[in-house]
Enzyme design. Structure first.
Site, short mmCIF file in Angstrom:
data_model
loop_
_atom_site.label_atom_id
_atom_site.label_comp_id
_atom_site.label_asym_id
_atom_site.label_seq_id
_atom_site.Cartn_x
_atom_site.Cartn_y
_atom_site.Cartn_z
N CYS A 1 0.81 -1.22 0.00
CA CYS A 1 0.00 0.00 0.00
C CYS A 1 0.84 1.27 0.00
CB CYS A 1 -0.93 0.02 1.22
SG CYS A 1 -1.88 -1.48 1.40
N ASN B 1 -10.01 -0.29 0.14
CA ASN B 1 -8.54 -0.20 0.12
C ASN B 1 -8.03 -0.74 -1.21
OD1 ASN B 1 -5.80 -0.54 0.53
ND2 ASN B 1 -6.01 -1.57 2.52
N HIS C 1 -3.30 7.06 3.06
CA HIS C 1 -3.72 5.75 2.54
C HIS C 1 -5.13 5.45 3.05
CE1 HIS C 1 -3.94 1.73 1.25
NE2 HIS C 1 -3.72 1.18 2.43
#
Ligand code: UT7
Length: 324
Positions: A111, A280, A250
């Site tokens: 990520c 996500n 994020h």
């Protein structure tokens, strides 16, 4: 020195809502919304390579930059769901774009990959090796999601975001901070399919080609290291938190974003959040969020924009950009 001259994003058309997931696993819209902030996510058609999503996002970034594909010297793709274990997804993307003059490689930083990729592209330009660099975060996480595991399958989605950096007189990236902790690598991973545990009937039967995550351990670490990373990057740029115009974290969990922003004292109106629509998307999350903030005119020239990311590895990072 380098500046951003183009940005683009792409998300697949298919929307998978929390209500759709209620029909697949034992979950509820209420649980997913209150625990994560996610309402829906996008899902790519089966067998779509990450390079295909990357291509759609890159075309938009290229158009906005005014450059041609042949002007690109370097393509960096951040992904954990590359088209194949090798060659790199950046090479597949090069071929889609016909960017024949580019060198290509992938970044594996989960990520945090988009910020790692941007930092790499920035440094390649600063070092003088390349002039025009395409950095993409692209993921087809639906391909490594275990649709029988309610603790992970409600969290992830597919998408891609792309940025073009070019050499310039003034640096628009003011600082970057990157960190890692390999001692925690097992708490978020795909266990099989690499050299340690190659694909076999057994690995498939045991569902070891899907993401496994220890969610609440990660949650605590994420908050701590994202606070630390943003602090270091902002200090590195010679700025204070009060100088930040837009914070782009994020998008793993809205509660992580709230906890981080409360600790660093950034008010809600200065935070870009789109997790409710996409979930996500790993390396694509911050890239897509940055692009949407730009498209929604939430970023103006000379604004101070801070990216702050965290992911499996463990890896984390933050970057301060003065928008050119
Ligand atoms: O992208 C970078 C890496 N990812 C992250 O940083 C993610 C970080 N972690 C998180 O966002 C959160 O830990 C999760 C959203 C993954 C989980 O939230 P949580 O509040 O930590 O829940 P939990 O794992 O502690 O589970 C609480 C309960 C459990 O039930 P019991 O044992 O209390 O009866 C789970 O079985 O919630 C249950 N549960 C669910 N219930 C309904 C877990 N998943 C679900 C679900 N629907 N989808």
């Amino acid at each position: 020195m380098a500046k951003i001259i183009g940005i683009g994003k792409y998300v697949p058309e298919k929307v998978l809502t929390n209500f759709d997931l209620e029909k697949i696993v034992d979950t509820s819209d209420e649980w997913i919304t209150t625990r994560t902030g996610i309402k829906e996510r996008r899902i790519a058609p089966k067998n779509t390579g990450a390079s295909v999503l990357a291509y759609e996002a890159s075309k938009i970034a290229l158009k906005r930059s005014g450059l041609k594909a042949s002007d690109i010297d370097l393509i960096v793709v951040a992904t954990i769901t590359g088209d194949t274990p090798f060659p790199s997804t950046a090479c597949f993307l090069q071929n889609h774009l016909k960017a024949a003059n580019a060198a290509c490689f992938d970044v594996s930083a989960a990520c945090a990959g988009f910020v790692y990729g941007l930092a790499a592209g920035w440094q390649f330009i600063k070092g003088g090796l390349y002039k025009n660099v395409l950095v993409v975060g692209s993921e087809v996480l639906s391909s490594i999601t275990d649709w029988k595991d309610r603790s992970t399958c409600v969290l992830f989605g597919d998408g891609a975001g792309a940025v073009i950096l070019t050499a310039s007189k003034k640096d628009s990236i003011l600082s970057a901070y990157l960190g890692s902790d390999g001692s925690e690598s097992e708490i978020l991973m795909v266990p099989a399919g690499g050299s340690r545990l190659p694909a076999s009937e057994e690995t498939v039967k045991n569902r070891l080609h899907f993401m496994k995550m220890k969610g609440n351990e990660l949650f605590r670490i994420a908050v701590r290291v994202m606070v630390q990373a943003a602090g270091k990057a902002i200090k590195g740029a010679g700025l204070e938190f009060s100088d930040v115009d837009l914070f782009v974290p994020h998008q793993a969990n809205e509660r992580i974003i709230s906890a981080v922003s409360e600790r660093i004292g950034i008010p809600r109106e200065k935070i870009y959040i789109n997790i409710s629509r996409y979930g996500n998307m790993s390396s694509a999350s911050s890239a897509v969020a940055l692009c949407e903030a730009y498209e929604e005119k939430k970023i103006k020239k000379d604004d101070i924009v801070v990216l702050d990311v965290f992911g499996g590895g463990l890896v984390w990072g933050s970057m301060v950009i003065k928008w050119a």
